[in-house]
Design a protein around this motif. Sequence first.
Motif, PDB file in Angstrom:
ATOM      1  N   LYS A  11       0.838  -1.210   0.000  1.00 15.31           N
ATOM      2  CA  LYS A  11       0.000   0.000   0.000  1.00 15.31           C
ATOM      3  C   LYS A  11       0.878   1.268   0.000  1.00 15.31           C
ATOM      4  O   LYS A  11       0.558   2.251  -0.681  1.00 15.31           O
ATOM      5  CB  LYS A  11      -0.904  -0.029   1.233  1.00 15.31           C
ATOM      6  N   ILE A  12       1.963   1.221   0.763  1.00 20.74           N
ATOM      7  CA  ILE A  12       2.869   2.376   0.806  1.00 20.74           C
ATOM      8  C   ILE A  12       3.518   2.583  -0.563  1.00 20.74           C
ATOM      9  O   ILE A  12       3.595   3.710  -1.068  1.00 20.74           O
ATOM     10  CB  ILE A  12       3.942   2.193   1.901  1.00 20.74           C
ATOM     11  N   ARG A  13       3.968   1.491  -1.180  1.00 23.06           N
ATOM     12  CA  ARG A  13       4.608   1.609  -2.496  1.00 23.06           C
ATOM     13  C   ARG A  13       3.636   2.160  -3.539  1.00 23.06           C
ATOM     14  O   ARG A  13       4.048   2.826  -4.489  1.00 23.06           O
ATOM     15  CB  ARG A  13       5.147   0.245  -2.950  1.00 23.06           C
ATOM     16  N   ALA A  14       2.351   1.893  -3.357  1.00 19.25           N
ATOM     17  CA  ALA A  14       1.350   2.301  -4.349  1.00 19.25           C
ATOM     18  C   ALA A  14       0.781   3.689  -4.073  1.00 19.25           C
ATOM     19  O   ALA A  14      -0.134   4.136  -4.770  1.00 19.25           O
ATOM     20  CB  ALA A  14       0.228   1.264  -4.387  1.00 19.25           C
ATOM     21  N   ARG A  15       1.297   4.393  -3.071  1.00 14.79           N
ATOM     22  CA  ARG A  15       0.757   5.718  -2.728  1.00 14.79           C
ATOM     23  C   ARG A  15       0.800   6.653  -3.938  1.00 14.79           C
ATOM     24  O   ARG A  15       1.751   6.640  -4.714  1.00 14.79           O
ATOM     25  CB  ARG A  15       1.571   6.368  -1.607  1.00 14.79           C
ATOM     26  N   GLU A  16      -0.218   7.517  -4.033  1.00 15.03           N
ATOM     27  CA  GLU A  16      -0.217   8.543  -5.079  1.00 15.03           C
ATOM     28  C   GLU A  16       0.478   9.815  -4.602  1.00 15.03           C
ATOM     29  O   GLU A  16       0.964  10.603  -5.400  1.00 15.03           O
ATOM     30  CB  GLU A  16      -1.649   8.841  -5.512  1.00 15.03           C
ATOM     31  N   SER A  17       0.500  10.032  -3.289  1.00 11.81           N
ATOM     32  CA  SER A  17       1.132  11.237  -2.733  1.00 11.81           C
ATOM     33  C   SER A  17       2.165  10.801  -1.702  1.00 11.81           C
ATOM     34  O   SER A  17       2.085   9.710  -1.148  1.00 11.81           O
ATOM     35  CB  SER A  17       0.072  12.107  -2.041  1.00 11.81           C
ATOM     36  N   LYS A  18       3.154  11.683  -1.465  1.00 11.74           N
ATOM     37  CA  LYS A  18       4.112  11.406  -0.394  1.00 11.74           C
ATOM     38  C   LYS A  18       3.397  11.493   0.954  1.00 11.74           C
ATOM     39  O   LYS A  18       2.473  12.299   1.114  1.00 11.74           O
ATOM     40  CB  LYS A  18       5.228  12.453  -0.409  1.00 11.74           C
ATOM     41  N   PRO A  19       3.848  10.737   1.947  1.00 11.70           N
ATOM     42  CA  PRO A  19       3.292  10.927   3.291  1.00 11.70           C
ATOM     43  C   PRO A  19       3.466  12.377   3.742  1.00 11.70           C
ATOM     44  O   PRO A  19       4.455  13.024   3.386  1.00 11.70           O
ATOM     45  CB  PRO A  19       4.117   9.971   4.169  1.00 11.70           C
ATOM     46  N   ARG A  20       2.494  12.867   4.515  1.00 11.45           N
ATOM     47  CA  ARG A  20       2.576  14.252   4.996  1.00 11.45           C
ATOM     48  C   ARG A  20       3.799  14.466   5.868  1.00 11.45           C
ATOM     49  O   ARG A  20       4.295  15.582   6.003  1.00 11.45           O
ATOM     50  CB  ARG A  20       1.325  14.578   5.828  1.00 11.45           C
ATOM     51  N   SER A  21       4.261  13.422   6.534  1.00  8.37           N
ATOM     52  CA  SER A  21       5.408  13.536   7.431  1.00  8.37           C
ATOM     53  C   SER A  21       6.669  13.008   6.765  1.00  8.37           C
ATOM     54  O   SER A  21       6.731  11.849   6.363  1.00  8.37           O
ATOM     55  CB  SER A  21       5.148  12.749   8.718  1.00  8.37           C
ATOM     56  N   TRP A  22       7.681  13.885   6.668  1.00  8.80           N
ATOM     57  CA  TRP A  22       8.988  13.445   6.194  1.00  8.80           C
ATOM     58  C   TRP A  22       9.685  12.633   7.282  1.00  8.80           C
ATOM     59  O   TRP A  22      10.291  11.601   7.007  1.00  8.80           O
ATOM     60  CB  TRP A  22       9.840  14.669   5.833  1.00  8.80           C
ATOM     61  N   TYR A  23       9.588  13.091   8.527  1.00 10.44           N
ATOM     62  CA  TYR A  23      10.306  12.442   9.638  1.00 10.44           C
ATOM     63  C   TYR A  23       9.854  10.999   9.815  1.00 10.44           C
ATOM     64  O   TYR A  23      10.646  10.144  10.205  1.00 10.44           O
ATOM     65  CB  TYR A  23      10.061  13.235  10.927  1.00 10.44           C
ATOM     66  N   LEU A  24       8.594  10.743   9.521  1.00 13.14           N
ATOM     67  CA  LEU A  24       8.042   9.403   9.753  1.00 13.14           C
ATOM     68  C   LEU A  24       7.809   8.644   8.452  1.00 13.14           C
ATOM     69  O   LEU A  24       7.103   7.629   8.446  1.00 13.14           O
ATOM     70  CB  LEU A  24       6.723   9.530  10.542  1.00 13.14           C
ATOM     71  N   ASP A  25       8.407   9.088   7.346  1.00 12.39           N
ATOM     72  CA  ASP A  25       8.215   8.433   6.047  1.00 12.39           C
ATOM     73  C   ASP A  25       8.947   7.086   6.040  1.00 12.39           C
ATOM     74  O   ASP A  25      10.181   7.030   6.027  1.00 12.39           O
ATOM     75  CB  ASP A  25       8.766   9.351   4.944  1.00 12.39           C
ATOM     76  N   SER A  51       9.281   4.815   3.793  1.00 10.60           N
ATOM     77  CA  SER A  51      10.101   4.482   2.625  1.00 10.60           C
ATOM     78  C   SER A  51      11.531   4.964   2.849  1.00 10.60           C
ATOM     79  O   SER A  51      12.498   4.264   2.526  1.00 10.60           O
ATOM     80  CB  SER A  51       9.541   5.138   1.363  1.00 10.60           C
ATOM     81  N   LEU A  52      11.658   6.157   3.422  1.00 11.71           N
ATOM     82  CA  LEU A  52      12.985   6.713   3.691  1.00 11.71           C
ATOM     83  C   LEU A  52      13.638   6.016   4.889  1.00 11.71           C
ATOM     84  O   LEU A  52      14.815   5.655   4.851  1.00 11.71           O
ATOM     85  CB  LEU A  52      12.879   8.221   3.956  1.00 11.71           C
ATOM     86  N   ILE A  53      12.866   5.826   5.950  1.00  6.12           N
ATOM     87  CA  ILE A  53      13.417   5.181   7.152  1.00  6.12           C
ATOM     88  C   ILE A  53      13.846   3.756   6.827  1.00  6.12           C
ATOM     89  O   ILE A  53      14.890   3.280   7.279  1.00  6.12           O
ATOM     90  CB  ILE A  53      12.372   5.200   8.297  1.00  6.12           C
ATOM     91  N   GLY A  54      13.041   3.077   5.998  1.00  8.90           N
ATOM     92  CA  GLY A  54      13.360   1.706   5.619  1.00  8.90           C
ATOM     93  C   GLY A  54      14.666   1.593   4.845  1.00  8.90           C
ATOM     94  O   GLY A  54      15.333   0.557   4.885  1.00  8.90           O
ATOM     95  N   SER A  55      15.036   2.674   4.143  1.00  9.00           N
ATOM     96  CA  SER A  55      16.302   2.638   3.393  1.00  9.00           C
ATOM     97  C   SER A  55      17.515   2.708   4.312  1.00  9.00           C
ATOM     98  O   SER A  55      18.604   2.287   3.946  1.00  9.00           O
ATOM     99  CB  SER A  55      16.376   3.807   2.403  1.00  9.00           C
ATOM    100  N   TYR A  56      17.323   3.267   5.507  1.00  6.86           N
ATOM    101  CA  TYR A  56      18.414   3.254   6.491  1.00  6.86           C
ATOM    102  C   TYR A  56      18.495   1.889   7.177  1.00  6.86           C
ATOM    103  O   TYR A  56      19.573   1.326   7.344  1.00  6.86           O
ATOM    104  CB  TYR A  56      18.205   4.370   7.513  1.00  6.86           C
ATOM    105  N   PHE A  57      17.329   1.346   7.540  1.00  3.74           N
ATOM    106  CA  PHE A  57      17.327   0.062   8.238  1.00  3.74           C
ATOM    107  C   PHE A  57      17.619  -1.101   7.296  1.00  3.74           C
ATOM    108  O   PHE A  57      18.138  -2.120   7.714  1.00  3.74           O
ATOM    109  CB  PHE A  57      15.993  -0.150   8.958  1.00  3.74           C
TER     110      PHE A  57
END
Lengths: 416, 416
Positions: free
Chosen positions: B245-259, B261-267
């Motif tokens: 569902k996250i991969r299929a989003r049409e818009s970026k999450p409103r929160s950058w800090y809690l995104d 997709s980005l956090i997962g790239s660090y982990f």
Amino acid sequence: MCEALGTVRPYEQERRVVLSVLPHYADGAMSGPNMPARLLLGPGPSMVHPRVLAALGQPLVGHLDPEFLALLDRVQEDLKRLFKTQNQLTLPISGTGSAGMEACFANLIEDGDEVVIGVNGVFGTRMADVATRLGAQVVKVMADWGDIIHPEAVSEALASCRNPSLVAVVHAETSTGAWQPLEDIGELARSHDALFMVDMVTSLGGCPVEVDAWGIDACYSGTQKCLSCPPGLSPISLSERAAEKIRARESKPRSWYLDLSLIGSYFGGERVYHHTAPISMIYALAEALALVHEEGLEKRFARHERHHLALIAGLSVLGIEPAAAAGYRLWMLNSVSVPDGVDEAGIRRRLLLDHGIEIGAGLGPLAGDVWRIGLMGESSRPENIRRLLLALACELGGDGVAAVREADAQLSRAGS
Amino acid sequence: MCEALGTVRPYEQERRVVLSVLPHYADGAMSGPNMPARLLLGPGPSMVHPRVLAALGQPLVGHLDPEFLALLDRVQEDLKRLFKTQNQLTLPISGTGSAGMEACFANLIEDGDEVVIGVNGVFGTRMADVATRLGAQVVKVMADWGDIIHPEAVSEALASCRNPSLVAVVHAETSTGAWQPLEDIGELARSHDALFMVDMVTSLGGCPVEVDAWGIDACYSGTQKCLSCPPGLSPISLSERAAEKIRARESKPRSWYLDLSLIGSYFGGERVYHHTAPISMIYALAEALALVHEEGLEKRFARHERHHLALIAGLSVLGIEPAAAAGYRLWMLNSVSVPDGVDEAGIRRRLLLDHGIEIGAGLGPLAGDVWRIGLMGESSRPENIRRLLLALACELGGDGVAAVREADAQLSRAGS
């Protein structure tokens, strides 16, 4: 020269002593993260003073305990002295510096607001992304990475807006080492009746910051840079103008977690529960702030300047030169050009694994071209500069002793 | 019986020993938060094991240090074992439990999504607020505070939706002590092709949780409850369905800090810098998780059940009865009715200041009517139950020794 401790657990005997007097847990086995000893000279975290580590390890009280609330009051007062502000809305956000950035934007902008953002590195880029997600119409003022944002460009951007509500720049661009002058841009923002927001993640505690005198309406920092506290909290400060803007909002902030009206009710007199404050990190921040004020702000800033000059003098002997624009180089974060033909990542890795010294890589367009050497807070010590110069000389070749002597001569000229 | 330490600094001698072996800082003066000793039997934070405190106080390494990244991997694996899941997206969010809640909603909903939320206490109410701010159309399923959310009511709410995208409930309502059954509601969500989200802030580590077996798509917890780690991190887990569902989003999450997709790239394997991980808190969580798995999940849950029953048996002798719905009472958070004519806040204050014991107040409609007694993680110990029963008897009158004997008899029946 590797100082990694391998499988030896540091301070095991001392921890046993501590455990033996703790109630309830006399049989507690020893464990722990077993990390190697590192000298942290990257873009953060910086070295943490043992008084701060000791505070972190204290047993907890509750987040509504009167003793804890008194400690919170002290933290807020110490933050005001550090930010040089009377702002009531001065407090630590329960997240890292980026959470502080998001808190400021989430509370100060509403859908469609025009926001002017200076973009000359990773953190200006991040501000533009954060603000866009929160519904702002972002007007970017671009500059080369390593350069500063020039007031004329901000002026042009403001002139292109119908009704700009906020101007934001990064005081200390951690990704490039550039030191942004603030006063002219602040005046431009005020002349358009826009709020003035400043990223102080890397500057706070390492160089002069004057929130009230410079007319800054919102700023945020991080604990793991010049405050030499572990990462995890973001001190912020908002002016009465900014608070008024929050009170006048037509919509709730998109973020509940970062809603300053709610957070302010916990920090203010009412003590309304919002989220559970990160007790241990607040202990650490309180201690880190005590150390900052014991040293004194002027002395602390002078120390950062002195050691910056000594590092640059020593590096020059090894053929390593600053990368940020001349006249705008940060004291606490030294971005330097990797000499031609040097294996940037390989040297950095050997510094870490063989010498136990962490320095930072370049980011974005500067990846592979620069190293970022942090001399922040507790990391800004002469012995650390000497150790780094010698390690670099070992790895790159060059006269390490001459480099150390040059750094020491610079320190002598500065009278330390 | 007051155990407050006043101006005496705890473990001062032992800290001096530790300081004396630390490099660079032999002259470090002693300071610290100087908090009084408290027995934490409220809704969190719970007592923290000294091994976790010792881990917190370790010197730091960088957030990209290979040794730290290996520790992060271990934390993720230990969290998967705890959540009983194979979910790759299982990691600690850098904020408290409420940040975990906001992370799940911010990533899983887009503007206009229909979301069904069970509201029977503070945290269901909070979920509805968070989701609304993020643009969801929230359909609330209401129930009395202290009661559970009934599947029939969820079924009706789902039937009223055009295209419900998510169903959310609170597993352990910390504000009321109610224990929400999950499996029927999970099936209802799946039958409508909606994601199933669960608040596990207070349940994780104290009672069975089966993320994969129960078909849970998103859940979040906090560190300061049954994990007995300081507050400041929020372990979360998202299913492959949720990740899709996250991969299929049409818009970026409103929160950058809690995104995520980005956090997962660090982990994940790439280790892309997002924000500076809260190093010390990760040390603490790693140690807290080690303790959980050393004890074993089944033994740990049985301990929480056993001590809950002993507490309730002892309180009954003092005329104090559970407030949550019979059959749905949490083990780790005991909401009990304040006896008639008792000064609720006064007793709670004397417990804290004279006896050094923290218990929680009622919230919302339950304010003044209930106490909330936490027996979470390290706080769930027989000696703590005895100490609380005797202190309550001192303050309320009643036969404290008989209460302790009844609690002990219950423990004997349970075979401990």
